[in-house]
Design a protein around this motif. Structure first.
Motif, PDB file in Angstrom:
ATOM      1  N   SER A 288      -3.693 -56.174 -19.138  1.00  0.00           N
ATOM      2  CA  SER A 288      -2.688 -55.223 -18.655  1.00  0.00           C
ATOM      3  C   SER A 288      -1.614 -55.001 -19.713  1.00  0.00           C
ATOM      4  O   SER A 288      -1.118 -55.954 -20.331  1.00  0.00           O
ATOM      5  CB  SER A 288      -2.047 -55.745 -17.370  1.00  0.00           C
ATOM      6  OG  SER A 288      -3.030 -55.903 -16.359  1.00  0.00           O
ATOM      7  N   VAL A 289      -1.267 -53.749 -19.915  1.00  0.00           N
ATOM      8  CA  VAL A 289      -0.265 -53.378 -20.907  1.00  0.00           C
ATOM      9  C   VAL A 289       0.794 -52.528 -20.211  1.00  0.00           C
ATOM     10  O   VAL A 289       0.480 -51.483 -19.634  1.00  0.00           O
ATOM     11  CB  VAL A 289      -0.890 -52.591 -22.086  1.00  0.00           C
ATOM     12  CG1 VAL A 289       0.195 -52.199 -23.082  1.00  0.00           C
ATOM     13  CG2 VAL A 289      -1.982 -53.402 -22.755  1.00  0.00           C
ATOM     14  N   TYR A 290       2.064 -52.977 -20.268  1.00  0.00           N
ATOM     15  CA  TYR A 290       3.133 -52.271 -19.568  1.00  0.00           C
ATOM     16  C   TYR A 290       4.021 -51.500 -20.544  1.00  0.00           C
ATOM     17  O   TYR A 290       5.235 -51.529 -20.462  1.00  0.00           O
ATOM     18  CB  TYR A 290       3.938 -53.252 -18.726  1.00  0.00           C
ATOM     19  CG  TYR A 290       3.071 -53.927 -17.674  1.00  0.00           C
ATOM     20  CD1 TYR A 290       2.763 -53.271 -16.495  1.00  0.00           C
ATOM     21  CD2 TYR A 290       2.544 -55.186 -17.901  1.00  0.00           C
ATOM     22  CE1 TYR A 290       1.954 -53.861 -15.540  1.00  0.00           C
ATOM     23  CE2 TYR A 290       1.734 -55.788 -16.954  1.00  0.00           C
ATOM     24  CZ  TYR A 290       1.425 -55.112 -15.778  1.00  0.00           C
ATOM     25  OH  TYR A 290       0.606 -55.723 -14.842  1.00  0.00           O
ATOM     26  N   ASP A 291       3.367 -50.809 -21.445  1.00  0.00           N
ATOM     27  CA  ASP A 291       4.042 -49.935 -22.401  1.00  0.00           C
ATOM     28  C   ASP A 291       3.817 -48.494 -21.933  1.00  0.00           C
ATOM     29  O   ASP A 291       2.671 -48.069 -21.739  1.00  0.00           O
ATOM     30  CB  ASP A 291       3.472 -50.149 -23.806  1.00  0.00           C
ATOM     31  CG  ASP A 291       4.132 -49.257 -24.856  1.00  0.00           C
ATOM     32  OD1 ASP A 291       4.949 -48.390 -24.463  1.00  0.00           O
ATOM     33  OD2 ASP A 291       3.831 -49.426 -26.048  1.00  0.00           O
ATOM     34  N   GLN A 292       4.923 -47.760 -21.750  1.00  0.00           N
ATOM     35  CA  GLN A 292       4.815 -46.409 -21.199  1.00  0.00           C
ATOM     36  C   GLN A 292       3.977 -45.469 -22.067  1.00  0.00           C
ATOM     37  O   GLN A 292       3.516 -44.427 -21.581  1.00  0.00           O
ATOM     38  CB  GLN A 292       6.216 -45.816 -21.001  1.00  0.00           C
ATOM     39  CG  GLN A 292       7.042 -46.549 -19.957  1.00  0.00           C
ATOM     40  CD  GLN A 292       8.375 -45.869 -19.686  1.00  0.00           C
ATOM     41  OE1 GLN A 292       8.588 -44.720 -20.065  1.00  0.00           O
ATOM     42  NE2 GLN A 292       9.283 -46.584 -19.027  1.00  0.00           N
ATOM     43  N   ASN A 293       3.759 -45.829 -23.320  1.00  0.00           N
ATOM     44  CA  ASN A 293       2.957 -44.985 -24.210  1.00  0.00           C
ATOM     45  C   ASN A 293       1.502 -45.437 -24.280  1.00  0.00           C
ATOM     46  O   ASN A 293       0.705 -44.866 -25.035  1.00  0.00           O
ATOM     47  CB  ASN A 293       3.559 -44.980 -25.616  1.00  0.00           C
ATOM     48  CG  ASN A 293       4.945 -44.360 -25.650  1.00  0.00           C
ATOM     49  OD1 ASN A 293       5.189 -43.353 -24.974  1.00  0.00           O
ATOM     50  ND2 ASN A 293       5.856 -44.951 -26.430  1.00  0.00           N
ATOM     51  N   SER A 294       1.145 -46.444 -23.519  1.00  0.00           N
ATOM     52  CA  SER A 294      -0.209 -47.004 -23.595  1.00  0.00           C
ATOM     53  C   SER A 294      -1.154 -46.290 -22.631  1.00  0.00           C
ATOM     54  O   SER A 294      -0.727 -45.652 -21.658  1.00  0.00           O
ATOM     55  CB  SER A 294      -0.179 -48.499 -23.277  1.00  0.00           C
ATOM     56  OG  SER A 294       0.175 -48.693 -21.913  1.00  0.00           O
ATOM     57  N   VAL A 295      -2.435 -46.451 -22.917  1.00  0.00           N
ATOM     58  CA  VAL A 295      -3.462 -45.893 -22.029  1.00  0.00           C
ATOM     59  C   VAL A 295      -3.435 -46.607 -20.693  1.00  0.00           C
ATOM     60  O   VAL A 295      -3.597 -45.993 -19.629  1.00  0.00           O
ATOM     61  CB  VAL A 295      -4.854 -46.016 -22.685  1.00  0.00           C
ATOM     62  CG1 VAL A 295      -5.951 -45.578 -21.715  1.00  0.00           C
ATOM     63  CG2 VAL A 295      -4.929 -45.191 -23.959  1.00  0.00           C
ATOM     64  N   ASP A 296      -3.221 -47.918 -20.715  1.00  0.00           N
ATOM     65  CA  ASP A 296      -3.228 -48.690 -19.477  1.00  0.00           C
ATOM     66  C   ASP A 296      -2.115 -48.231 -18.533  1.00  0.00           C
ATOM     67  O   ASP A 296      -2.321 -48.098 -17.320  1.00  0.00           O
ATOM     68  CB  ASP A 296      -3.068 -50.174 -19.802  1.00  0.00           C
ATOM     69  CG  ASP A 296      -3.638 -51.067 -18.718  1.00  0.00           C
ATOM     70  OD1 ASP A 296      -4.704 -50.719 -18.168  1.00  0.00           O
ATOM     71  OD2 ASP A 296      -3.025 -52.112 -18.417  1.00  0.00           O
ATOM     72  N   TRP A 297      -0.935 -47.990 -19.091  1.00  0.00           N
ATOM     73  CA  TRP A 297       0.197 -47.494 -18.276  1.00  0.00           C
ATOM     74  C   TRP A 297      -0.162 -46.144 -17.642  1.00  0.00           C
ATOM     75  O   TRP A 297       0.106 -45.917 -16.465  1.00  0.00           O
ATOM     76  CB  TRP A 297       1.448 -47.366 -19.149  1.00  0.00           C
ATOM     77  CG  TRP A 297       2.660 -46.820 -18.443  1.00  0.00           C
ATOM     78  CD1 TRP A 297       2.920 -45.519 -18.152  1.00  0.00           C
ATOM     79  CD2 TRP A 297       3.754 -47.570 -17.919  1.00  0.00           C
ATOM     80  NE1 TRP A 297       4.119 -45.395 -17.483  1.00  0.00           N
ATOM     81  CE2 TRP A 297       4.668 -46.652 -17.330  1.00  0.00           C
ATOM     82  CE3 TRP A 297       4.089 -48.936 -17.911  1.00  0.00           C
ATOM     83  CZ2 TRP A 297       5.857 -47.049 -16.736  1.00  0.00           C
ATOM     84  CZ3 TRP A 297       5.286 -49.329 -17.310  1.00  0.00           C
ATOM     85  CH2 TRP A 297       6.157 -48.392 -16.727  1.00  0.00           C
TER      86      TRP A 297
END
Length: 239
Positions: free
Chosen positions: A164-173
């Motif tokens: 899980s990636v909680y970066d607003q610019n990430s694909v996961d977000w």
């Protein structure tokens, strides 16, 4: 005595008549020879003229035949070219038809693939009648917890082991936002994310609301390998 001997004058006349006969014979032979020559020459000229005419006619016929043959050959060549052009047009038409069918098939396949991808990224909204309001909430400010067995994973472009990636610019977000939008029915362009964070291994929770609206929703999602984020519960909460 007179009976036995002839007179000189009689002999002379007899001799003269003999000479005239010879002369007449020679003259007649000459005339006949000349007439024969005339006949031969006339026949030669006549027959030669006929031969010339015959040769001329034959030459004319040969020339006409050659022209007719040439004309026939030209017509055959033209017909052959027409057939070849018609065959080429048929081949081109067949190729064009095959190409058109192939293009249509490719277009349909692309459209189907696009639709499948769109369904994965934007799954069909869950049936509201399948939603179940559970009793109580995890917190006091929870007004109404909702679960829906029709919810499905939204699909993903990610591969391999998920983190899980909680970066607003990430694909996961971006994919988590899609899952929350899918569960609440609020469009991503009309959705304000107040919070989005970790809720355990491959689990997340987010708080959102529609722009200009007071109602807030807490959405629980979990990761399904190879299929993406799936909503598990939505809670309508107080401010």
């Amino acid at each position: 005595m007179k009976g036995k001997y002839s007179s000189p004058s009689r002999d002379s006349r007899s001799e003269s008549r003999g000479k005239r006969r010879k002369t007449n014979l020679i003259l007649n032979l000459s005339i006949g020879f000349v007439l024969l020559l005339i006949v031969i020459v006339s026949a030669t000229i006549f027959l030669g003229g006929n031969n010339d005419d015959t040769a001329g006619n034959q030459l004319e016929k040969q020339t006409e035949s050659a022209q007719n043959n040439k004309s026939d050959q030209t017509e055959k060549d033209n017909q052959s070219n027409e057939h070849e052009n018609a065959d080429e047009e048929k081949v081109d038409s067949t190729d064009s038809t095959d190409s058109s069918v192939e293009n249509e098939d490719n277009t349909e396949q692309k459209q189907e693939s696009k639709n499948q991808s769109s369904e994965q990224q934007n799954p069909t909204p869950a049936k509201e009648e399948d939603a179940v309001v559970t009793t109580g909430g995890t917190e006091e400010n929870v007004k109404k917890p909702i679960e829906n067995p029709s919810w499905k994973p939204i699909g993903t472009s990610q591969a391999g082991e998920h983190t899980s990636v909680y970066d607003q610019n990430s694909v996961d977000w971006s994919e988590m936002s899609q899952a929350i939008s899918y569960a609440t029915g609020i469009g991503q362009d009309n959705m304000t994310i107040w919070f989005l964070g970790n809720n355990g291994h491959n689990k997340s929770v987010g708080t959102v609301s529609a722009k200009g609206q007071k109602e807030k929703y807490r959405v629980y999602i979990e990761w399904v390998d190879g299929q993406g984020w799936k909503p598990t519960k939505v809670e309508e909460i107080n401010e």
